[in-house]
Design a protein around this motif. Sequence first.
Motif, PDB file in Angstrom:
ATOM      1  N   ASP A 174       0.832  -1.197   0.000  1.00 65.31           N
ATOM      2  CA  ASP A 174       0.000   0.000   0.000  1.00 65.31           C
ATOM      3  C   ASP A 174       0.868   1.250   0.000  1.00 65.31           C
ATOM      4  N   PRO A 175       0.906   2.007  -1.091  1.00 65.58           N
ATOM      5  CA  PRO A 175       1.764   3.197  -1.154  1.00 65.58           C
ATOM      6  C   PRO A 175       1.419   4.260  -0.117  1.00 65.58           C
ATOM      7  N   SER A 176       0.176   4.279   0.363  1.00 64.79           N
ATOM      8  CA  SER A 176      -0.228   5.331   1.301  1.00 64.79           C
ATOM      9  C   SER A 176       0.508   5.248   2.628  1.00 64.79           C
ATOM     10  N   VAL A 177       1.177   4.117   2.908  1.00 64.88           N
ATOM     11  CA  VAL A 177       1.916   3.991   4.163  1.00 64.88           C
ATOM     12  C   VAL A 177       3.026   5.036   4.244  1.00 64.88           C
ATOM     13  N   ALA A 178       3.476   5.550   3.092  1.00 67.19           N
ATOM     14  CA  ALA A 178       4.530   6.564   3.095  1.00 67.19           C
ATOM     15  C   ALA A 178       4.109   7.816   3.868  1.00 67.19           C
ATOM     16  N   GLU A 179       2.812   8.079   3.921  1.00 65.88           N
ATOM     17  CA  GLU A 179       2.315   9.277   4.594  1.00 65.88           C
ATOM     18  C   GLU A 179       2.520   9.226   6.104  1.00 65.88           C
ATOM     19  N   VAL A 180       2.672   8.017   6.671  1.00 71.53           N
ATOM     20  CA  VAL A 180       2.829   7.908   8.122  1.00 71.53           C
ATOM     21  C   VAL A 180       4.276   7.642   8.526  1.00 71.53           C
ATOM     22  N   ALA A 181       5.201   7.643   7.565  1.00 66.40           N
ATOM     23  CA  ALA A 181       6.608   7.464   7.902  1.00 66.40           C
ATOM     24  C   ALA A 181       7.124   8.664   8.690  1.00 66.40           C
ATOM     25  N   VAL A 182       8.143   8.433   9.506  1.00 70.98           N
ATOM     26  CA  VAL A 182       8.805   9.512  10.244  1.00 70.98           C
ATOM     27  C   VAL A 182       9.796  10.162   9.281  1.00 70.98           C
ATOM     28  N   SER A 183       9.568  11.424   8.941  1.00 68.99           N
ATOM     29  CA  SER A 183      10.426  12.075   7.940  1.00 68.99           C
ATOM     30  C   SER A 183      10.782  13.483   8.386  1.00 68.99           C
ATOM     31  N   GLY A 184      11.835  14.015   7.802  1.00 70.09           N
ATOM     32  CA  GLY A 184      12.250  15.362   8.156  1.00 70.09           C
ATOM     33  C   GLY A 184      13.443  15.807   7.348  1.00 70.09           C
ATOM     34  N   ARG A 185      13.940  16.982   7.701  1.00 69.34           N
ATOM     35  CA  ARG A 185      15.016  17.621   6.941  1.00 69.34           C
ATOM     36  C   ARG A 185      15.891  18.393   7.928  1.00 69.34           C
ATOM     37  N   THR A 186      17.207  18.230   7.807  1.00 68.10           N
ATOM     38  CA  THR A 186      18.160  18.885   8.691  1.00 68.10           C
ATOM     39  C   THR A 186      19.161  19.661   7.845  1.00 68.10           C
ATOM     40  N   PRO A 187      19.499  20.899   8.212  1.00 62.82           N
ATOM     41  CA  PRO A 187      20.513  21.627   7.448  1.00 62.82           C
ATOM     42  C   PRO A 187      21.808  20.829   7.337  1.00 62.82           C
ATOM     43  N   ARG A 188      22.408  20.840   6.172  1.00 59.13           N
ATOM     44  CA  ARG A 188      23.613  20.036   5.929  1.00 59.13           C
ATOM     45  C   ARG A 188      24.721  20.373   6.918  1.00 59.13           C
TER      46      ARG A 188
END
Length: 263
Positions: A174-188
């Motif tokens: 189910d591709p929609s599982v990507a919406e509940v992944a823990v994700s983020g962005r940090t300055p390099r």
Amino acid sequence: MRIELATAPGDPARPNEDWAATALPAAGRGGVLVVLDGVTPPPGNGDCVHDVPWYTARLGGALTELSGSRRDMPLTEILAESIRRTADAHRGTCDLSHPRTPQATVVLARWDEEAVEHLVLSDSALLLESPDGVVRAVLDDRLDRVPRSVLVSDDVADAVARNREGGFFTAAADPSVAEVAVSGRTPRGAVRSLAALTDGATRWVEMFREGDWGGCLALLAKAGPQGVIDRVRELERADVDAGRTFLRGSKTHDDATAVYVEL
């Protein structure tokens, strides 16, 4: 840039269901890290003609290709598209609605001159070290929060917790599982090194309490991923010799994978 990777099967007689890759762009700037831990199905589950290593190789290949070539796509979209591609590859032969259709945990990281992006789904771990040595563990702890009574058997866990709200999630069909992944962005500039480990390698911290996540990253930097896995195997053998394996309620050895990246 320093990149090291090691993996070891839990049982030499069985295929290693972990999958890992790193990629660097031709321009020499940035990179990609992908680590998957395939979910071993219970005995007798024959609803898919493909095994878990087939699934992790297909999903991991798609994640690596898209992460490296589609810098315009967020990691959540890349995970969704990779799951979709993999599902399409066996939709005509297999029951993808079965709760134990082949699946995996996911750690995905991508970096360039501007930022380090990350995505974690289920119980593998991503570690980010800042220039001052502080280590942050990016974890999806939903499985840890599921009541033990729900995990008493595969049937109960599959019926009420696996890939369900209030339970835990893995990458399956189910591709929609990507919406509940823990994700983020940090300055390099805020990341000096990073590492990804499947739960067979995180035993160093989570099962054997050899140290915290900072200590784990320090060992990765000093001894490399193979050194961490070797130490986990030593601790597991000591458990067997001391008769503690049964008390821990887990299999003696698990597939173990670790990737270390020094930017």
